[in-house]
Write an enzyme that holds these catalytic residues in place. Sequence first.
Site, short mmCIF file in Angstrom:
data_model
loop_
_atom_site.label_atom_id
_atom_site.label_comp_id
_atom_site.label_asym_id
_atom_site.label_seq_id
_atom_site.Cartn_x
_atom_site.Cartn_y
_atom_site.Cartn_z
CB ILE A 121 -0.96 0.00 1.22
CG1 ILE A 121 -1.85 -1.24 1.19
CG2 ILE A 121 -1.81 1.28 1.23
CD1 ILE A 121 -2.67 -1.46 2.46
CB SER B 66 -5.89 -3.98 10.57
OG SER B 66 -6.29 -5.20 9.99
CE1 TYR C 195 -0.90 -6.38 11.02
CE2 TYR C 195 -3.16 -7.19 11.00
CZ TYR C 195 -2.19 -6.34 10.52
OH TYR C 195 -2.52 -5.42 9.55
CE LYS D 124 1.06 -7.94 2.53
NZ LYS D 124 -0.14 -7.18 2.94
N1 LIG Z 1 -2.82 -5.22 2.76
C1 LIG Z 1 -3.90 -5.33 3.51
O1 LIG Z 1 -4.88 -6.00 3.12
C2 LIG Z 1 -3.96 -4.63 4.84
C3 LIG Z 1 -5.12 -4.82 5.62
C4 LIG Z 1 -5.19 -4.19 6.84
C5 LIG Z 1 -4.17 -3.37 7.29
N2 LIG Z 1 -3.06 -3.22 6.52
C6 LIG Z 1 -1.99 -2.36 7.04
O2 LIG Z 1 -1.55 -1.51 5.99
C7 LIG Z 1 -0.17 -1.22 6.15
C8 LIG Z 1 0.58 -1.57 4.86
O3 LIG Z 1 0.45 -2.97 4.64
P1 LIG Z 1 0.93 -3.66 3.29
O4 LIG Z 1 -0.13 -4.59 2.87
O5 LIG Z 1 1.39 -2.62 2.34
O6 LIG Z 1 2.15 -4.54 3.81
P2 LIG Z 1 3.69 -4.58 3.38
O7 LIG Z 1 4.30 -5.66 4.22
O8 LIG Z 1 3.81 -4.71 1.92
O9 LIG Z 1 4.22 -3.16 3.83
C9 LIG Z 1 4.70 -2.85 5.11
C10 LIG Z 1 5.98 -2.06 4.93
O10 LIG Z 1 6.43 -1.62 6.22
C11 LIG Z 1 7.83 -1.90 6.35
N3 LIG Z 1 8.08 -2.08 7.79
C12 LIG Z 1 7.53 -2.99 8.61
N4 LIG Z 1 7.94 -2.78 9.87
C13 LIG Z 1 8.78 -1.71 9.84
C14 LIG Z 1 9.51 -1.00 10.83
N5 LIG Z 1 9.46 -1.33 12.13
N6 LIG Z 1 10.26 0.05 10.43
C15 LIG Z 1 10.32 0.42 9.13
N7 LIG Z 1 9.64 -0.21 8.15
C16 LIG Z 1 8.87 -1.26 8.51
C17 LIG Z 1 8.05 -3.14 5.52
O11 LIG Z 1 9.40 -3.31 5.12
C18 LIG Z 1 7.12 -2.90 4.34
O12 LIG Z 1 7.75 -2.16 3.31
C19 LIG Z 1 0.30 -1.99 7.35
O13 LIG Z 1 0.28 -1.16 8.48
C20 LIG Z 1 -0.75 -3.09 7.48
O14 LIG Z 1 -0.85 -3.57 8.80
C21 LIG Z 1 -2.93 -3.83 5.31
#
Ligand SMILES: NC(=O)c1ccc[n+]([C@@H]2O[C@H](COP(=O)([O-])OP(=O)(O)OC[C@H]3O[C@@H](n4cnc5c(N)ncnc54)[C@H](O)[C@@H]3O)[C@@H](O)[C@H]2O)c1
Length: 314
Positions: free
Chosen positions: A13, A117, A140, A179
């Site tokens: 995202i 989330s 989580y 992912k």
């Molecule tokens: N994709 C979904 O369906 C979904 C649903 C609900 C919530 N979310 C939330 O949306 C956000 C983005 O999720 P996503 O799907 O893009 O996942 P993703 O794993 O692709 O992205 C997360 C990013 O955060 C970075 N990261 C993680 N921990 C870190 C830290 N401590 N310091 C620095 N960087 C860090 C990772 O390297 C990664 O680039 C997250 O907070 C996730 O919990 C996503």
Amino acid sequence: MKNILVTGGAGFIGSNLVLALQERYPDAWIVVVDDFRSGDFRNLQSYRGDIVAADVSRLDFGRQFSRMTFDAIFHQASITDTTVHDQRLQVHDNVEGFRRILEFAAPNLTPVVYASSAATYGTRRTVMREDMAPEPANVYAFSKVQLDHLARAFSKQYLAWRIVGLRYFNVYGPHEAHKNAASSMIFQLYSQMVCGKRPRVFAGGEQKRDFVSVTDVVDLTIRAVEAPASGVYNCGSGVAYSFNQVIASLNECLGTNLETDYFENPYRFYQPHTEADMSRAKRDFGFVPQYHPKAGIAHYVETLKSADSAWVTD
Ligand SMILES: NC(=O)c1ccc[n+]([C@@H]2O[C@H](COP(=O)([O-])OP(=O)(O)OC[C@H]3O[C@@H](n4cnc5c(N)ncnc54)[C@H](O)[C@@H]3O)[C@@H](O)[C@H]2O)c1
């Protein structure tokens, strides 16, 4: 917006958001903070801004950005694999990272939009509304509930500040290939079916998800900077779509007739149904999701088919 900070910008995202911000605000200076634990540089091939490779739960933001003020902070960084059960790690990295962001943003009341989330709603089978009590079923989800608590506590202290949480539902779209098993069921099923394999889902296939296109997610995330007040909003399509319906849609888009291979669900806690009530986002932002899951899947499959590999860049 002139200066924008995006944590987790190398992720799914986050990278879609960064590239949309870059296009919408071509003169803005964008800074990504990401430690690349789950993100991937290939998501940022066309990115022109700055990258700080650091863990948000340990970074001294004040020192790192002593000469900068930001107009908005988008906090996406998080451990996103919901099957990581190391409680110390999930809670520490997700919660402390957010606390540091809030402490950094507080003196200038910089607007903060953070990723919460749908997992905070737990395993209930109803339409999910923002005023329901949280029922986190894994660590989580528990960590995301703590983010919502922290945001509420900080915003009570600073009434003029806008801290907005978005409860993302099941997001799908370009830049999620990294992912793997944590990618959307739409992408996982597509990856099986495009190779001629039978799609595999848990027994019955009637589990429903509110699948939301990353295009809609980015749209609402950017709108949220202009929130009238601090608060939490659902971010879904508002439609519960079953795994069987996803498979039917994919068969239609791919011109295949692959039969489903059902297998037993090994997880004790598994959301049987997610469905967002989107009325609050409509009321405060005039936001109406553009993509029903069926149309979103068709559009996504066209994008995936026209790309050289799963690393879809547009
Ligand atoms: N994709 C979904 O369906 C979904 C649903 C609900 C919530 N979310 C939330 O949306 C956000 C983005 O999720 P996503 O799907 O893009 O996942 P993703 O794993 O692709 O992205 C997360 C990013 O955060 C970075 N990261 C993680 N921990 C870190 C830290 N401590 N310091 C620095 N960087 C860090 C990772 O390297 C990664 O680039 C997250 O907070 C996730 O919990 C996503």
